[in-house]
Each structure stands twice: as C-alpha cells, then as structure tokens.
Design an enzyme around this catalytic site. Structure first.
Site, PDB file in Angstrom:
ATOM      1  CB  VAL A 187      -4.295   1.408  -2.787  1.00 25.54           C
ATOM      2  CG1 VAL A 187      -5.454   1.819  -3.552  1.00 25.54           C
ATOM      3  CG2 VAL A 187      -3.156   1.152  -3.810  1.00 25.54           C
ATOM      4  N   GLY A 240      -6.355   3.804   2.909  1.00 22.40           N
ATOM      5  CA  GLY A 240      -5.162   2.603   2.243  1.00 22.40           C
ATOM      6  C   GLY A 240      -5.372   1.244   2.828  1.00 22.40           C
ATOM      7  CG  HIS A 241      -4.259  -1.917   0.065  1.00 28.96           C
ATOM      8  ND1 HIS A 241      -3.587  -2.196  -1.167  1.00 28.96           N
ATOM      9  CD2 HIS A 241      -5.530  -1.953  -0.434  1.00 28.96           C
ATOM     10  CE1 HIS A 241      -4.306  -2.400  -2.057  1.00 28.96           C
ATOM     11  NE2 HIS A 241      -5.287  -2.040  -1.611  1.00 28.96           N
ATOM     12  CG  MET A 242      -0.868  -0.792   7.169  1.00 23.76           C
ATOM     13  SD  MET A 242       0.260   0.109   7.869  1.00 23.76           S
ATOM     14  CE  MET A 242      -0.795   1.446   8.789  1.00 23.76           C
ATOM     15  CB  VAL A 247      -4.545  -5.136   7.115  1.00 22.20           C
ATOM     16  CG1 VAL A 247      -3.996  -6.384   7.849  1.00 22.20           C
ATOM     17  CG2 VAL A 247      -4.629  -5.577   5.529  1.00 22.20           C
TER      18      VAL A 247
END
Length: 884
Positions: free
Chosen positions: A340, A523-525, A528
């Site tokens: 993640v 993943g989170h990045m 975003v």
C-alpha cells in the site's frame, strides 16, 4: 476622482465649491467615501471569484475573512448612500443584513459531531454510520455484516470520542490557533508546526471513560482469541474514503496489545495533523473541522501474504488491449504495508471480469517481508530463498479474490479499492473497501506492455516501469535521498526517488512528475498522484542512478519512457485539475458566491431596481453606485442652475449626463443639452474624440458575427426602449477644465475612466478600470486579458483579477495624455461585446493586432495577415455573472 475632489475641497481653485454651504460640502465627502467603498467592494468581489476559478487551494478562513470584509464594506456603502441622499434608502440596510447573515451563517457552520457512543462494536457497524465512525470503519462493517465476506473482528472508537478528547484537554482551541495561519506551500513551516501539534496530542491524557471503554472491548476480544490478542489500530477519519480518498494520509499502528491501545489511538489521532495529511486536505478543500478522527481497531491477521485489489483499472482509459474493468491484484509476502505504501516490489495480476481468466501475471523478486513481532509492533526479515521468486497467490486464490471484488462492487455499485490479507492457514480476509478514484482527464496513450516507439530523433534514457498516473512532463530532476529533503524540492521539478511514499504529498503541488524505482500502481501514492493529475511512473529500475540530479528530462509516464532534454512533441500544458471542486470548503464558498456575485439589477428603470429587489451583494453595490451618481448629479440643488447635470449629445448611442465642477464646459453651454463643441475639459475632449471615431461601431455589433442565441442576448442587453436609441442606462461624467471621471455601464459590464490632464506633467494621470460582462467567467476573463494587452501597448501599468482589469499611466504631457485617452475611448466601443466572442485564449492576439490596425469593428479582410478566430456558435446562454 478622489484625488481631484480632495484638491477641490482643500483649496480655493474651484469657485463653485467655494460657494457651497456646509451641507453641499458634506455631500462631496459622502460621495468620495461612496466611491472608495464601491471600488474596494468590487475588488473584493473579484478576489472572491478568484478563489473558485483559479484552481488553487484555499481555506474556509480565507473565505470567511473575505466575506466579512465585503459585507462590512457593503454596509458602509449603504450608510454613505443614505448620508448622501438624506436617508432615502433605509431598505438597503435590511437587504445587506439579510444577505450578510445568510452568507456568514453558512460559512461559520462547523462540522458538529453529534453526541453519541464513544465506542461501537464491529457487529453494529454499517455504511450508514460513516458520520459517526468514518468511512473505513463503516465500510468494513458493511462488508462483514451485509455483504457477508470474511473480515477481522473488532470495534470502532467514534469521531465523537476524538472530539471529546480534544475539547476536554483544551487541545481543540490550542491546535486551532496554531493551525489557523499556516502556509501549506511552505514545506518547512508545515513540517515544524505539524510536529509541534502532534507532540501536544501525544502528551495529553486520555479521558477516563475512553480508557475504560477501550479496555472493555479488548477484554471481549481476549475472550474470543486469547489473552495475547493483538489489534491493528487504523485511521477512519470522517471524510476519508469519500470524494477524496485521503489514501495513505493518516496513520495505522500494527500489532498493538491491550496495554498500548490507548497510546496507539493517540498516534492515529495525531496523524490528522501530519504534514502530508494537512497539505492533502487543504489542497482538496477540507478544513480541519471537516476531518475528525474516528479509529478502527481490528484483530491482526498473521499474514502469509497481503495486498491491494482494484475492481477497475484507473489508468486504462484509451490504452489499447487493456480493459478498464479488469480486476487488478497486487500481492507481497507478509503484511501488506509495503504494497500500500509502494516501498517494495509486489506481484501483479490482472483478471478478466467476464470469465475470471488471468490475463496478466508479473511475479516480482521479493527480498524482504514484514511479520508480526512476539511483542508489540512488526519486524522486517529476509524472504526465504525459495519464496523470493515464487508467486504469493495460486490461481485459486487469485480467482477467489477477484470474485470477492466483483461481489463487493455489485454491493456498492461502483469500482472499489480493496485491501486484503491471507492468513497462515490460507484464509482470505477483507481489511478495507473504499471507492476507487478513476483519475482526472486520463490521456490516451500506449500501455507499457505495447512497447511504443520512442519519438524519432530523441535520446531515450530509460524505458519500462508501470504507469501509475498518465501524462507527460518536462523539467529538471530532483533525486530525493530522504524524506527530510522534501522542503528543498524546487518548483517545476521531476521527482526521482527510490520508492513511492505518501510522504511526498506536500510537494505534489509544485512538481511536474514522479519517477520511482520501486512501487505499485495500486499504492497510496499512485492514488494521490492520479487525484492531483501528476504524471507518475513507478517500478523503473536504476532510475536514481541513470538520471543525474539537476538534469532536464521529459517523462512520458503513459508510454513508460524517459527522454534526455525537453521533447516538445510530448510537453503540453496539463488541464487544470480543480482538486477542491465538490469539497465542503468549495461548496461553502460556491454557495456564498451565489449570494454575492450574480448581478440582477441591470435596468435602473425596472420596477425591481430597489433595495427590496437586491438579491445579492453585487445588486446592493450596483444600486448604491447608481443612486450615489444620481445624488451627485443633483448636487446642484444648492448651487446655481448652470452647475446642475446636463445631457451631452455626442453622436454615440450613450445617454451621457455631465456635471461641471468648474471650467469643464464653456460658459455659453446650454443648461439642458450640450454638444461636443461645448466640452472644454481637456481629458474629456480626448476621451470623446476616441469614442466618436467613425471606425468604432457602437451599434450593429462587431464584424465577427455573434450568431444564434448570443446575438439575441447581446441585443437585449444593450437595447433600451428610449426613443433616442441610447444603449443601457445613463453614463456619468464629472468634469472640470483639467479633470474627468467617466462612469459607463452597458448591461452586465461597466467601465470607469478617471483622469487629470493639465499643464503640470507631475499631476497628470489616467486610471481605467473595467469589469463584468454577460458571458461566462472564462470569456469575461479573456476579454480582461485582451484589454490589458492593449493597455500595456499604450504604456499603462496593468493589473488583472478575473474579469476585472485596471490600468494606470502617470506623468505624461497634456498632449500625450489626451492621445492615450483617445485610444481608451476607442477601446470602450471596440471591446463591449468581445466577451461573447472569445472562446479560446489563442484568439486574443488577433484582436489586439486588429485594434492597433484601426479595425475597431474586427471585420475580416484580405489584409488580415491570417484568418481571424472562428465565431462562437452562440448556443450557450450567457451566465450573467452567476456560477456555472
């Protein structure tokens, strides 16, 4: 005008003023004040419009400050008008108060968490409780209790519990004061203030009732799973997993024993004020009050493998051979933290939805994994040699996961981002399910698997990786060695790092692209980066060694290619991503602007042109200015008849009323209607000479047809039922021998020319301002930029804010200044309808050049030097200043 009136009131130069009684002098003073408030209120209104239209983050505090200042000015404007008119318009106070109260009531409304339970068990959770326990906890309860899929057991500590903690400890006020003036664009300041606030939270004692409640829940879990039960303490803030994902912005504390749950809970609460969380929510349009931390505590899964699943592909739009509805699965050994946050390599699988066939299988080399410690916390260890190149999931588990994903997507009715884990016995658990952001304006491109041909003649530095966020960008490389270097990342850089990290969020607003050696598109990045519209390429091996720090490169994330230098064919302006649109702060500002900006009072002769007819602050400003002008032009009540208002017959279709403060008209000028030859005012002569230029077409429109609906609207705006054929309402001119203040309003736009033009160069100036229009804000703003370009060519110093433009020039001789006023007069007639025509920024230069060729009607001709811009189709009605 204010400078000139001050000169009149402070000296004996003007005989008319010297003969005034005290009441007339006071009228002048009130009129001066009214003009100041009128101009400043319009500037504030434009600043407010800018907040919503320039695609930059703003806070609710900025909105409140601007609103309070504007309301105060408008109230003062009402006072000045009533003082000037002898109290003729008391209803204006009521209108201002009514609108002001409504605006501030909406803006001052803070998110209130209703008093409720401090803690709720998992069995009581469902999607309807998102306001109480946050999206993450509510959705996991929905998965367990309604979708019927396996999840860990646990409980949620409510948002009310967090609010109770912050208030009873006094932290709420202390944090509010510290955060109020923070500049999130200053990364150094952001990090320092956030560290201070987080330390306050961690040091504060827990309320006794909260400690007791957490202990009771942990005892219940111990009764089910044994005394050594451990939990994951996860953020579940209000507004998480909503329109904005908040992916990776808040903390999770893993493998926590009953003794440490309280401190872990405070760590998660403190993460509300981490630099990346503060930057993210301010950028996305959420205030600190909108995000209140609820916390989810669930039993730890001793994971054999873990990862992330997308039930759609957010990067597949326009990519040949790649289905947007494929199920994407990322997996790694052990706990899924590295998947993640993108800090390690992960297996990747794509499953075709319609037949569950595995259409893509990329098995990564996995050298390290995260496991549970015997006591609290987690540890990193080497992956056994036999597992490093082995897939984490067999085909049965991949298809089972995909089936879970489809089942949940059908339950929620939208694509989902799902975290999952497989325990040591092979059982699969859903750890989280949230809406999957599908990105902003994805560009067409080629999948990296298609291996597109590079741009001919351009040097390729690297190829490969995975597109986490599409697009291309060029700029200097900044190789990031440590998260501590984030404040040093310059504007316009391409960030190159070893791994992806949500910690990079505070610099997303100033970088052009991201390249990482390790990372995942799930993943989170990556999530975003897609929200921010930043081109991102992950998993590009050796990037930090192959690309030199400071070197200029072009990143084509869509195709997986990095070029040396700038590749013009690939670099183009990215469409602006309005991150705030739809957020609580944006909606509040949008609603406030609806009570401020639209102009409804157009025709002073209409029955609704009254204080009771004012539906917005702009209406009040318009009404006060119009009535103030009328009072000014009736100021001759106490003076000689010759100094009252007269009408000017100038040969242009404007109803121009003139008041002579002394020497502006010839001594023999008639008392009712004057002609051009009676104008003696030097600056007014220059302005009128331009306005009456035969090439300026005040009637009949411009040479490029408006077409369709737009021409009908233009005609209705400019037409007037008067027999004299004048357009719009009155235009006002206050004149003397060397001075003019000319106010004109045609429909939805107005212009002011204020000039002193005498024999002394140091006193001479022209100030020109223009605002408004009947078209949408984009077209009105283009016209403002066009006017500014013309004024700059005339050597004016210009300032633009949205659809308002202001130009100023000083210290020219009387002859030169009259020539500039002549050009301003031509400008007034030439641009009056152009807001309806300017559909593209590229048209502006053509109109500027044609203006200076003397083609004030902008007609097409053989000597144009190129085709003029195409006319607007005219099918979209103008907004009249209202929000789209």
């Amino acid at each position: 005008m204010l400078k000139f009136l001050n000169m009149l009131l402070g000296s004996g130069r003007q005989q008319a003023v010297s003969r005034e009684d005290g009441a007339a002098k006071r009228k002048y003073e009130y009129f001066k004040s009214l003009l100041i408030k009128n101009n400043r209120s319009l500037e504030l209104l434009t600043e407010f419009e800018h907040l919503l239209y320039e695609n930059k983050p703003f806070t609710i505090e900025q909105v409140l400050i601007l609103s309070e200042d504007l309301i105060s000015l408008v109230y003062d404007l009402a006072e000045d008008l009533n003082a000037l008119s002898g109290g003729k318009h008391p209803g204006l106070f009521d209108a201002t108060e009514r609108l002001g109260v409504a605006i501030l009531k909406d803006l001052a409304h803070r998110r209130r968490i209703k008093k409720g339970e401090l803690i709720l068990p998992m069995r009581a959770l469902s999607a309807e409780l998102a306001d109480e326990v946050g999206g993450k906890a509510a959705n996991l309860g929905e998965v367990a209790n309604r979708a019927g899929l396996p999840t860990p057991r646990g409980f949620a500590v409510s948002a009310y519990a967090c609010q109770h903690f912050l208030r009873t400890t006094g932290l709420s006020e202390r944090i509010g004061r510290r955060m109020r003036r923070i500049d999130v664009k200053d990364t150094g300041e952001l990090m320092a203030v956030c560290e201070e606030v987080q330390a306050m939270i961690l040091a504060a004692p827990l309320p006794e009732e909260l400690s007791i409640g957490m202990a009771a829940c942990m005892d219940e879990l111990a009764g089910l799973f044994g005394p050594d039960v451990r939990v994951s303490v996860r953020s579940s803030a209000t507004c998480e997993d909503s329109e904005a994902s908040f992916a990776g912005q808040h903390a999770t504390v893993l493998n926590v024993s009953a003794h440490n749950v309280g401190q872990a809970w405070k760590e998660v609460v403190a993460s509300t004020f981490s630099p990346r969380a503060v930057y993210y929510r301010r950028s996305m349009g959420y205030s600190d009050d909108d995000v209140v931390m609820a916390v989810l505590c669930v039993t730890m899964v001793d994971a054999r493998a873990s990862g992330v699943m997308y039930t759609g592909d957010p990067t597949a739009a326009g990519v040949p051979g790649q289905g947007a509805d494929d199920i994407l699965v990322s997996a790694a050994w052990g706990l899924g933290v590295s998947v993640v946050d993108g800090s390690a390599g992960a297996d990747f699988y794509a499953v075709r939805r319609k037949d569950s066939s595995i259409v893509r299988r990329d098995v990564a080399v996995k050298l390290r994994r995260l496991r549970l410690r015997a006591d609290d916390g987690i540890r990193e260890e080497e992956v056994p040699e036999g597992l490093r190149r082995a897939p984490c999931l067999d085909e049965t588990r991949i298809r089972q996961l995909a089936a879970y994903g489809v089942r949940l997507e059908e339950h929620y009715g939208q694509p989902l981002d799902i975290e999952w884990a497989q325990d040591q016995g092979g059982r699969l658990f859903i750890l989280q399910a949230r809406p999957l952001g599908m990105g902003h304006g994805q560009e067409e491109g080629c999948s990296p698997a298609a291996q597109p041909e590079p741009v001919h003649g351009r040097e390729v530095l690297l190829r490969g990786g995975a597109m986490a966020s599409p697009g291309s960008a060029a700029g200097p490389v900044y190789v990031l060695d440590s998260d501590h270097n984030l404040p040093a990342v310059p504007q316009g850089a391409i960030l190159v790092a070893r791994k992806t990290s949500p910690a990079y969020v505070p610099v997303l607003g100033r970088i052009r692209g991201i390249i990482t050696e390790v990372g995942s598109v799930t993943g989170h990045m990556a999530s975003v980066a897609r929200e921010f519209g930043v081109p991102t390429l992950v998993g590009l091996e050796n990037a930090s060694r192959a690309i030199a720090h400071g070197e200029t490169i072009t990143l084509d994330a869509t195709s997986g290619i990095v070029y040396r230098g700038v590749v013009p064919e690939l670099v183009r302006d990215r469409p602006c991503v309005n991150l705030m649109r739809g957020s609580p702060v944006y909606k509040a500002a949008q609603e406030a602007l609806r009570r401020m900006a639209p102009l409804n009072l157009i025709d002073p002769k209409a029955l609704n042109f009254s204080p009771e007819g004012c539906r917005t602050l702009h209406d009040i400003i318009r009404f006060a200015h119009e009535m103030g002008m009328r009072e000014m032009f009736n100021i001759g009540d106490g003076l000689d008849d010759a100094e009252g208002a007269v009408r000017l017959r100038a040969g242009v279709p404007l109803n121009i009323l003139v008041v002579d403060l002394g020497g502006g008209l010839t001594p023999t000028a008639p008392k009712k209607v004057v002609e051009l030859e009676h104008v003696k005012s030097a600056p007014f002569q220059g302005l009128l000479h331009g306005m009456t230029d035969p090439r300026v077409r005040w009637l009949g429109g411009v040479g490029v047809s408006l077409g369709g609906f737009a021409s009908i609207v233009a005609e209705s705006i400019l037409s007037d039922p008067n027999a004299d054929g004048t357009m719009g309402g009155p235009s006002y001119a206050v004149v003397s021998d060397h001075y003019v203040n000319f106010n004109t309003r045609l429909g939805y736009h107005f212009a002011v020319v204020d000039s002193y033009c005498g024999p002394g160069i140091n006193d001479n100036y022209v100030v020109f301002s223009f605002k408004g229009g009947a078209a949408d804000i984009a077209r009105r703003s283009r016209r403002a930029r066009l006017i500014a370009q013309i004024l700059k060519r005339l050597e004016f110093k210009t300032e633009i804010k949205g659809d308002m433009v202001r130009g100023e020039v000083r210290k020219y001789s009387q002859t030169d200044l009259k020539q500039k006023l002549d050009m301003v007069g031509r400008l007034l007639g030439a641009v009056r309808l152009l807001d309806m025509l300017l559909s593209d920024d590229g048209q502006i230069d053509w109109y500027v050049e044609e203006f200076f060729k003397g083609n004030y009607a902008f007609e097409r001709g053989a000597d144009d030097g190129g085709q003029p811009p195409p006319p607007v189709d005219g099918q979209t009605p103008p907004s009249g200043g209202a929000l789209p």
